[in-house]
Motif scaffolding. Structure first.
Motif, PDB file in Angstrom:
ATOM      1  N   ARG A   1      49.698  23.828   8.856  1.00  0.00           N
ATOM      2  CA  ARG A   1      50.403  24.847   8.105  1.00  0.00           C
ATOM      3  C   ARG A   1      51.282  24.248   7.020  1.00  0.00           C
ATOM      4  O   ARG A   1      52.175  23.453   7.282  1.00  0.00           O
ATOM      5  CB  ARG A   1      51.289  25.700   9.024  1.00  0.00           C
ATOM      6  CG  ARG A   1      50.535  26.504  10.053  1.00  0.00           C
ATOM      7  CD  ARG A   1      49.509  27.407   9.469  1.00  0.00           C
ATOM      8  NE  ARG A   1      50.046  28.717   9.168  1.00  0.00           N
ATOM      9  CZ  ARG A   1      49.360  29.628   8.507  1.00  0.00           C
ATOM     10  NH1 ARG A   1      48.156  29.370   8.096  1.00  0.00           N
ATOM     11  NH2 ARG A   1      49.884  30.790   8.269  1.00  0.00           N
TER      12      ARG A   1
ATOM     13  N   THR B   1      53.638  25.752   4.015  1.00  0.00           N
ATOM     14  CA  THR B   1      54.200  27.026   3.591  1.00  0.00           C
ATOM     15  C   THR B   1      54.582  26.989   2.118  1.00  0.00           C
ATOM     16  O   THR B   1      54.712  25.911   1.514  1.00  0.00           O
ATOM     17  CB  THR B   1      55.448  27.378   4.416  1.00  0.00           C
ATOM     18  OG1 THR B   1      56.485  26.433   4.105  1.00  0.00           O
ATOM     19  CG2 THR B   1      55.152  27.363   5.905  1.00  0.00           C
ATOM     20  N   ARG B   2      54.776  28.142   1.579  1.00  0.00           N
ATOM     21  CA  ARG B   2      55.260  28.254   0.210  1.00  0.00           C
ATOM     22  C   ARG B   2      56.608  27.543   0.095  1.00  0.00           C
ATOM     23  O   ARG B   2      56.892  26.869  -0.879  1.00  0.00           O
ATOM     24  CB  ARG B   2      55.389  29.727  -0.175  1.00  0.00           C
ATOM     25  CG  ARG B   2      55.865  29.936  -1.585  1.00  0.00           C
ATOM     26  CD  ARG B   2      56.009  31.433  -1.921  1.00  0.00           C
ATOM     27  NE  ARG B   2      56.355  31.583  -3.311  1.00  0.00           N
ATOM     28  CZ  ARG B   2      57.573  31.392  -3.802  1.00  0.00           C
ATOM     29  NH1 ARG B   2      58.567  31.043  -3.000  1.00  0.00           N
ATOM     30  NH2 ARG B   2      57.821  31.532  -5.094  1.00  0.00           N
TER      31      ARG B   2
END
Length: 118
Positions: free
Chosen positions: A21, A23-24
């Protein structure tokens, strides 16, 4: 600075099947670190934000003020010592003032909070 400017505002949504993952927020933090890697980029950041702030996207304004906040915090000493050019500081004030005066009511509390932390 031109190499970095194409990444702001950051537009990223991780694919749902992504194993690791990212993330932004992770990408935004890395971008901000690149912009604050040297005080010599500060005038370019100011110009970038002047170009991007007219965007109707609230995310652009919030991210831009966050970047400005990080720059001012990280470069406070250098700005006092190296940037005797008042026009740059006037540009920064105009960016902040415009966001305060021309922000829609839904964003006003976010803009106020970010500006108070500058």
């Amino acid at each position: 600075a031109d190499v970095l400017s194409c990444y702001f505002p950051l537009s990223f949504s991780p694919p749902p099947d992504m194993v690791k993952r990212v993330t932004r927020q992770d990408l935004l933090a890395a971008l901000f670190d690149a912009y604050t890697s040297t005080p010599q980029l500060f005038p370019h950041v100011v110009q970038l934000l002047a170009d991007r702030f007219p965007s109707p996207k609230s995310e652009t304004k919030v991210d831009g003020l966050s970047l400005l906040q990080k720059c001012l915090k990280d470069f406070a000493e250098e700005l006092r010592d190296d940037f005797q050019d008042d026009s740059l500081l006037e540009q920064v004030w105009e960016l902040i003032r415009a966001q305060i005066l021309h922000t829609d009511s839904n964003l006003l509390s976010v803009v106020g909070q970010l500006c108070c932390n500058l």
